[in-house]
Design an enzyme around this catalytic site. Structure first.
Site, PDB file in Angstrom:
ATOM      1  CB  CYS A 198      29.225  19.355  13.073  1.00 58.15           C
ATOM      2  SG  CYS A 198      29.348  17.788  12.545  1.00 58.15           S
ATOM      3  CE1 TYR A 199      28.500  14.433  17.615  1.00 60.36           C
ATOM      4  CE2 TYR A 199      29.690  13.571  15.786  1.00 60.36           C
ATOM      5  CZ  TYR A 199      28.717  13.608  16.286  1.00 60.36           C
ATOM      6  OH  TYR A 199      27.803  12.509  16.610  1.00 60.36           O
TER       7      TYR A 199
END
Length: 355
Positions: free
Chosen positions: A150-151
């Site tokens: 996600c990051y």
């Protein structure tokens, strides 16, 4: 209509896969895998699925599952898929892995950052890094897709056009990112209890977060050379969302009059528009409008903007995503759509939720 199986269906990312796939015209979910809830009704685990899902949770027997479905999603901890994946499984089905097991091409880097032995490095070369906006054509041909973190999704897409075009010095890149608590998963952990998170913000994994080498590797492909960055994640008291604020030094470019100078707003905006104008899920915002997590929540969108700091010769790039959708399940479905030749937006035309 294809059949799908989900291993890890009762985690947050797995539950989001269920929510999205229930609205997909071309997919039927045949297997709700969950080691923790075997033989329990899925709708008892997630009450929002009452009268929508009648199935009972099954185990994580991927060998059996591979013979029953066309695609398997593994929303599992690091090391699970690498420990069970075989050539026979990939001959029977396609796999989209939401863990980090096949994201990094160098097994030594994986083992250093994740502190576990990689048990099937023979599949690393074949695995396609599933950032669709960058690797779309490779994903279409893949049997095994490594769904990005996600990051990393937010950080890479925010900086990618400028790295690729050589407009920033990539080794000056600093990524300051904030995430909601769902990014830590559904397991009970003391640092994620309400009283620990509420009315607080904290940095964690400072200089050691495991998404760092993933961001560096992918941006290195864009830059054509090794990239080293500073990445610092923060936990904030909200359920969903990631906001990445990224800083880098601008590089001089040739101007219309032949001189060398730093690019201006119009030059930077032209690059972002050129890279993303045909990307449905990437929204380059208007001048002076900056991304907010509330405007992407529940959707597969990435909102991107930037501001040039003429005083320092640096640029501030900003990106926002929903960590459970574009940062996990939505991106996994986007990859699946490409792998099976479905319209890329199928099941993913999710209007952001507000409030």
């Amino acid at each position: 209509m294809i059949k799908a199986g989900i291993i890890g269906a009762t985690g947050y990312a797995g539950a989001e896969l269920v929510r999205i796939l229930l609205g997909h015209k071309e997919v039927e979910i045949k297997w709700y895998g969950s080691r923790s809830y075997i033989d329990e009704k899925y709708a008892r685990v997630y009450g929002n699925m009452f009268q929508l899902v009648e199935d009972t949770c099954l185990d994580d027997n991927i060998e059996t599952l591979a013979k029953e479905v066309d695609v398997i999603f593994t929303a599992t901890p690091q090391g699970f898929l690498a420990g069970v994946l075989t050539e026979e499984i990939l001959q029977n089905t396609k796999v989209v892995d939401l863990s980090a097991d096949y994201r990094l091409k160098d097994v030594s880097v994986y083992e250093k950052w994740y502190k576990i032995q990689h048990k099937s490095p023979e599949f690393l070369e074949e695995a396609v890094y599933g950032l669709c906006e960058i690797n779309r054509e490779k994903v279409k041909q893949a049997r095994l897709v490594a769904n990005p973190g996600c990051y990393t999704t937010c950080s890479i897409l925010t900086a990618w056009p400028l790295v690729k075009e050589g407009l920033i010095a990539p080794n000056t890149l600093i990524v300051d990112a904030k995430s909601g608590t769902s990014g830590a998963g559904r397991g009970a952990k003391l640092p994620n209890l309400f009283c620990e998170v509420n009315e607080n913000i904290k940095a964690y994994g400072v200089s050691t977060h495991r998404h760092t080498p993933e961001i560096e590797e992918q941006l290195g492909y864009g830059a054509g050379s090794q990239v080293t960055i500073n990445f610092t994640p923060h936990l904030i008291p909200m359920n969903r969302g990631i906001l990445a604020t990224e800083y880098a030094s601008l590089k001089k470019v040739r101007q219309k009059d032949g001189s060398m100078g730093l690019p201006d707003y119009e030059q930077i905006k032209e690059v972002y528009d050129r890279y993303y104008k045909h990307e449905y899920f990437v929204r380059v915002l208007e001048k002076g409008v900056y991304p907010e997590t509330r405007w992407v929540e529940g959707s597969n969108f990435v909102d991107i903007s930037f501001q040039i700091d003429e005083r320092t010769g640096r640029i501030i790039m900003m990106g926002a995503i929903d960590n459970l959708v574009k940062g996990a399940a939505g991106q996994a479905v986007q990859n699946m759509n490409l792998m099976f030749g479905f319209p890329e937006q199928e099941g993913l035309e999710l209007v952001p939720m507000f409030p």
